[in-house]
Design a protein around this motif. Structure first.
Motif, mmCIF file in Angstrom:
data_model
loop_
_atom_site.group_PDB
_atom_site.id
_atom_site.type_symbol
_atom_site.label_atom_id
_atom_site.label_comp_id
_atom_site.label_asym_id
_atom_site.label_seq_id
_atom_site.Cartn_x
_atom_site.Cartn_y
_atom_site.Cartn_z
ATOM 1 N N ARG A 144 29.695 64.045 106.030
ATOM 2 C CA ARG A 144 29.473 63.445 104.708
ATOM 3 C C ARG A 144 28.097 62.798 104.675
ATOM 4 N N PHE A 145 27.253 63.230 103.747
ATOM 5 C CA PHE A 145 25.915 62.682 103.578
ATOM 6 C C PHE A 145 25.912 61.769 102.361
ATOM 7 N N ILE A 146 25.499 60.535 102.564
ATOM 8 C CA ILE A 146 25.588 59.500 101.540
ATOM 9 C C ILE A 146 24.207 58.945 101.255
ATOM 10 N N GLY A 147 23.804 58.950 99.992
ATOM 11 C CA GLY A 147 22.489 58.438 99.638
ATOM 12 C C GLY A 147 22.451 57.936 98.215
ATOM 13 N N ASP A 148 21.339 57.269 97.859
ATOM 14 C CA ASP A 148 21.203 56.737 96.500
ATOM 15 C C ASP A 148 20.218 57.546 95.659
ATOM 16 N N SER A 149 19.776 58.698 96.175
ATOM 17 C CA SER A 149 18.850 59.554 95.431
ATOM 18 C C SER A 149 19.619 60.576 94.593
ATOM 19 N N GLN A 150 19.599 60.390 93.289
ATOM 20 C CA GLN A 150 20.252 61.366 92.410
ATOM 21 C C GLN A 150 19.632 62.747 92.573
ATOM 22 N N VAL A 151 18.330 62.788 92.761
ATOM 23 C CA VAL A 151 17.632 64.070 92.883
ATOM 24 C C VAL A 151 18.148 64.851 94.090
ATOM 25 N N VAL A 152 18.158 64.216 95.259
ATOM 26 C CA VAL A 152 18.573 64.916 96.479
ATOM 27 C C VAL A 152 20.055 65.284 96.434
ATOM 28 N N ILE A 153 20.900 64.332 96.089
ATOM 29 C CA ILE A 153 22.342 64.583 96.072
ATOM 30 C C ILE A 153 22.699 65.658 95.051
ATOM 31 N N ASN A 154 22.135 65.572 93.857
ATOM 32 C CA ASN A 154 22.468 66.551 92.818
ATOM 33 C C ASN A 154 21.834 67.918 93.070
ATOM 34 N N ARG A 192 22.060 51.764 95.330
ATOM 35 C CA ARG A 192 21.121 51.328 96.375
ATOM 36 C C ARG A 192 21.729 50.202 97.208
ATOM 37 N N LYS A 193 22.522 49.363 96.566
ATOM 38 C CA LYS A 193 23.169 48.253 97.273
ATOM 39 C C LYS A 193 24.076 48.758 98.392
ATOM 40 N N LEU A 194 24.797 49.850 98.116
ATOM 41 C CA LEU A 194 25.711 50.403 99.108
ATOM 42 C C LEU A 194 24.989 51.248 100.155
ATOM 43 N N ASN A 195 23.684 51.424 99.960
ATOM 44 C CA ASN A 195 22.875 52.172 100.922
ATOM 45 C C ASN A 195 21.843 51.257 101.574
ATOM 46 N N ARG A 200 16.855 49.546 104.369
ATOM 47 C CA ARG A 200 16.160 48.571 105.215
ATOM 48 C C ARG A 200 15.397 49.276 106.336
ATOM 49 N N LEU A 201 15.991 50.299 106.925
ATOM 50 C CA LEU A 201 15.320 51.056 107.975
ATOM 51 C C LEU A 201 14.057 51.742 107.458
ATOM 52 N N ALA A 202 14.155 52.299 106.234
ATOM 53 C CA ALA A 202 12.993 52.964 105.638
ATOM 54 C C ALA A 202 11.871 51.955 105.395
ATOM 55 N N THR A 203 12.221 50.768 104.911
ATOM 56 C CA THR A 203 11.228 49.720 104.666
ATOM 57 C C THR A 203 10.590 49.253 105.969
ATOM 58 N N GLN A 204 11.394 49.110 107.008
ATOM 59 C CA GLN A 204 10.865 48.706 108.313
ATOM 60 C C GLN A 204 9.885 49.746 108.854
ATOM 61 N N ALA A 205 10.188 51.030 108.629
ATOM 62 C CA ALA A 205 9.272 52.083 109.070
ATOM 63 C C ALA A 205 7.933 51.965 108.341
#
Length: 220
Positions: A144-154, A192-195, A200-205
């Motif tokens: 299961r891949f979970i994300g907040d990007s409508q573009v990628v998921i859709n 985004r809240k649930l992701n 946070r990892l992306a921001t740290q990078a």
């Protein structure tokens, strides 16, 4: 793997009816069936997975035994961030899985300098997670891949067509990698809240902080 249980129940007077359960993890479904079978009133038990494939009790027991020592029950959270001012990107993924009766969380992020949009960063983050799954030797399993990007998921769930050439190239790479690994993808769009962990990892990078590590998850 999530499954539903379908079974025939027979009362002492010989009457029968069919019952269907809600979806649940395969190991949990097997425990329910083993308990129900002790009554002696259950017959013709079938498990149905999310791809509408049917499994007998023997087949599902074999499947569960086979994956015991391999990563399974896998959930992947991914997120990509893009800074327009610097044209820099940060990618993050969090992978939850079970192995040998224990639960684990893998966290990984990566800096990227050759992407041109936030959507491309989101795709790159998902591809990063696939590379991590390959290192874990995940193959021929539902993930299961979970994300907040409508573009990628859709796009990947084929709800929307992929028009942009750059994004189409990423989609092709991802689908090819999944095919090579035998992964059966399931996609879930969240807020985004649930992701937040992957975000946070992306921001740290983006801020030059590299995170790589696996932790055993224990009950509080």
């Amino acid at each position: 793997m999530e499954v539903r249980i379908e079974w025939i129940y027979r009362v002492p007077k010989g009457m029968e009816t069919v019952f269907r359960s809600e979806e649940m993890p395969a190991a949990q479904a097997m425990l329910f069936v083993e308990d129900m079978e002790r009554t002696g009133r259950v017959k013709d038990v079938t498990f149905i997975d999310r791809f509408d494939s049917s499994w007998t009790v023997k087949e599902l027991k074999g499947y569960l035994k086979g994956i015991e020592t391999e990563p399974h029950n896998i959930r992947v959270y991914f997120d990509g961030g893009y800074d327009r001012a610097t044209s820099r990107s940060g990618l993050g993924c969090v992978i939850y899985y079970e192995q040998n009766g224990k639960s684990y969380r893998l966290r990984r992020n990566e800096f990227a300098a050759n992407l041109i949009s936030n959507n491309e960063a989101e795709y790159a983050a998902l591809y990063l997670s696939l590379q991590e799954l390959e290192l874990l030797s995940v193959h021929h399993l539902p993930v299961r891949f979970i994300g907040d990007s409508q573009v990628v998921i859709n796009h990947l769930s084929e709800e929307w067509p992929v028009i942009e050439k750059d994004l189409s190239s990423w989609a092709d790479r991802i689908e090819s990698k999944m095919k090579d690994l035998g992964i059966q993808p399931e996609y879930e769009l969240v807020s985004r809240k649930l992701n937040a962990e992957a975000d946070r990892l992306a921001t740290q990078a983006l801020n030059g902080i590299e995170i790589t590590g696996t932790k055993e998850m224990t009950a509080d």
